[in-house]
Design an enzyme around this catalytic site. Structure first.
Site, mmCIF file in Angstrom:
data_model
loop_
_atom_site.group_PDB
_atom_site.id
_atom_site.type_symbol
_atom_site.label_atom_id
_atom_site.label_comp_id
_atom_site.label_asym_id
_atom_site.label_seq_id
_atom_site.Cartn_x
_atom_site.Cartn_y
_atom_site.Cartn_z
ATOM 1 N N ASP A 1 0.878 -1.170 0.000
ATOM 2 C CA ASP A 1 0.000 0.000 0.000
ATOM 3 C C ASP A 1 0.920 1.226 0.000
ATOM 4 O O ASP A 1 2.101 1.125 0.359
ATOM 5 C CB ASP A 1 -0.849 -0.054 1.278
ATOM 6 C CG ASP A 1 -1.479 1.278 1.621
ATOM 7 O OD1 ASP A 1 -2.210 1.812 0.774
ATOM 8 O OD2 ASP A 1 -1.202 1.804 2.721
ATOM 9 N N ASP B 1 -0.193 5.140 0.800
ATOM 10 C CA ASP B 1 -0.451 6.154 1.830
ATOM 11 C C ASP B 1 -0.521 5.535 3.219
ATOM 12 O O ASP B 1 -1.375 4.713 3.490
ATOM 13 C CB ASP B 1 -1.746 6.894 1.502
ATOM 14 C CG ASP B 1 -1.603 7.738 0.243
ATOM 15 O OD1 ASP B 1 -2.357 7.539 -0.703
ATOM 16 O OD2 ASP B 1 -0.677 8.580 0.204
ATOM 17 N N LYS C 1 -11.694 11.597 -3.902
ATOM 18 C CA LYS C 1 -12.953 12.059 -4.512
ATOM 19 C C LYS C 1 -14.147 11.489 -3.738
ATOM 20 O O LYS C 1 -15.108 12.198 -3.423
ATOM 21 C CB LYS C 1 -13.010 11.624 -5.976
ATOM 22 C CG LYS C 1 -11.964 12.271 -6.860
ATOM 23 C CD LYS C 1 -12.208 12.026 -8.350
ATOM 24 C CE LYS C 1 -12.029 10.578 -8.729
ATOM 25 N NZ LYS C 1 -10.596 10.159 -8.690
ATOM 26 N N ASN D 1 0.226 10.706 -7.867
ATOM 27 C CA ASN D 1 0.739 10.814 -6.491
ATOM 28 C C ASN D 1 1.808 9.752 -6.230
ATOM 29 O O ASN D 1 2.809 10.008 -5.561
ATOM 30 C CB ASN D 1 -0.406 10.644 -5.487
ATOM 31 C CG ASN D 1 -1.309 11.855 -5.422
ATOM 32 O OD1 ASN D 1 -0.974 12.907 -5.985
ATOM 33 N ND2 ASN D 1 -2.444 11.722 -4.763
HETATM 34 C C1 XBP Z 1 -5.190 6.147 0.917
HETATM 35 C C2 XBP Z 1 -6.380 6.836 0.382
HETATM 36 C C3 XBP Z 1 -6.192 7.966 -0.593
HETATM 37 C C4 XBP Z 1 -5.457 9.129 0.077
HETATM 38 C C5 XBP Z 1 -5.683 10.429 -0.666
HETATM 39 O O1 XBP Z 1 -4.732 5.341 -0.146
HETATM 40 O O2 XBP Z 1 -7.486 6.441 0.696
HETATM 41 O O3 XBP Z 1 -7.487 8.379 -0.970
HETATM 42 O O4 XBP Z 1 -6.008 9.326 1.389
HETATM 43 O O5 XBP Z 1 -5.259 10.265 -2.012
HETATM 44 P P1 XBP Z 1 -3.872 3.984 0.180
HETATM 45 P P2 XBP Z 1 -6.264 10.647 -3.206
HETATM 46 O O6 XBP Z 1 -4.693 2.862 -0.401
HETATM 47 O O7 XBP Z 1 -2.557 4.197 -0.540
HETATM 48 O O8 XBP Z 1 -3.695 3.883 1.682
HETATM 49 O O9 XBP Z 1 -6.831 12.014 -2.861
HETATM 50 O O10 XBP Z 1 -5.392 10.656 -4.440
HETATM 51 O O11 XBP Z 1 -7.311 9.583 -3.215
HETATM 52 MG MG MG Z 2 -2.900 3.229 3.339
#
Ligand code: XBP
Ligand code: MG
Length: 255
Positions: free
Chosen positions: A9, A11, A53, A127
């Protein structure tokens, strides 16, 4: 069966990005003069909705708006999100979002051992590109055999779709890969795809229930930042999570 790939993953797992996302959202809201401000406490709650979004759409649905105004706000979401992504990209480009402890070490270890790397993330491709290039250099993207992300799947985490897409790209069964996550939605998505899952919580998720994680660590650790109480508490070989340890723990589950 042996472990052939590690699926990360982004973020909260590769890097602690959510504060940068939160600030970027608020700057975009200001740019559009919406009067919205996501404070940390509210953002922590909103993070239960994956996808920026989708997170904004949920927030709009919870606002006291008339039907026409609510519809108008929903129509604005893609543009606001694009503006937010521009702000977020600039933070990442400025080096404001470093990798978490042990990530670069484990990526390198896996590559050296011929274990492939993949990504399964809800965030956007841009990103991810920006983060990998700013933290791992111009060839950061090339380290990963598969990057499954954002709108490539209709059902985002906690649905398993993004992990299934990554496994299809790797041409591997779930038994030959391991997932790394930071959140309850991410853990559910990885387990739903049948993956042995390492969870490293962070500020935004540390209070959540990870009782179903295959392995729960505060971070991946490294020689400069060893994990307190390891080896012994959960790890057998080192005070940081290594590929041999992953193979030992994840590989041991097969008869
Ligand atoms: C975490 C998310 C993303 C980020 C924001 O993604 O839910 O929506 O919070 O990025 P991950 P965007 O699966 O990597 O933990 O605004 O581009 O969605
Ligand atoms: Mg994450």
């Amino acid at each position: 069966m042996s472990i052939q790939a590690l699926i990360f993953d982004v973020d909260g797992t590769l890097a602690d990005t959510e504060e940068a996302h939160r600030v970027a959202f608020n700057l975009a809201f200001e740019r559009y003069r919406l009067g919205w401000v996501w404070e940390p406490s509210e953002y922590r709650e909103l993070l239960s909705t994956t996808g920026g979004k989708e997170r904004m759409a949920r927030y709009i649905d919870e606002l006291p708006l008339g039907a026409a105004e609510r519809q108008r706000m929903h129509m604005l979401v893609p543009d606001i999100h694009a503006e937010k992504t521009r702000f977020y990209s600039s933070f990442v480009n400025d080096g404001a979002v470093p990798l978490r402890p042990g990530v670069a070490r484990l990526l390198d270890e896996a590559r050296s051992a011929g274990c492939r790397l993949a990504i399964a993330s809800t965030t956007t491709a841009i990103n991810i590109d920006k983060l990998l290039q700013s933290t791992l250099g111009a060839r950061g993207l090339d380290l990963f055999s598969v990057i499954a992300c954002g709108d490539q799947v209709r059902a985002k985490k906690p649905a398993p779709d993004i992990y299934r897409l990554a496994l299809r790209g790797l041409e591997l069964p779930a038994e030959q890969a391991v997932a790394f996550e930071d959140s309850p939605n991410g853990l559910r998505a990885a387990l739903g795809a049948g993956l042995w899952t390492v969870v490293t919580p962070n500020f935004w998720t540390e209070d959540k229930d990870f009782s179903k994680a295959s392995l729960l660590l505060p971070h991946l650790g490294d020689p400069h930042q060893p994990l307190r109480g390891e080896p012994g508490h959960q790890l057998r070989l080192s005070a940081w999570l290594t590929l041999p340890e992953i193979v030992l723990l994840a590989g041991a589950r097969w008869p």
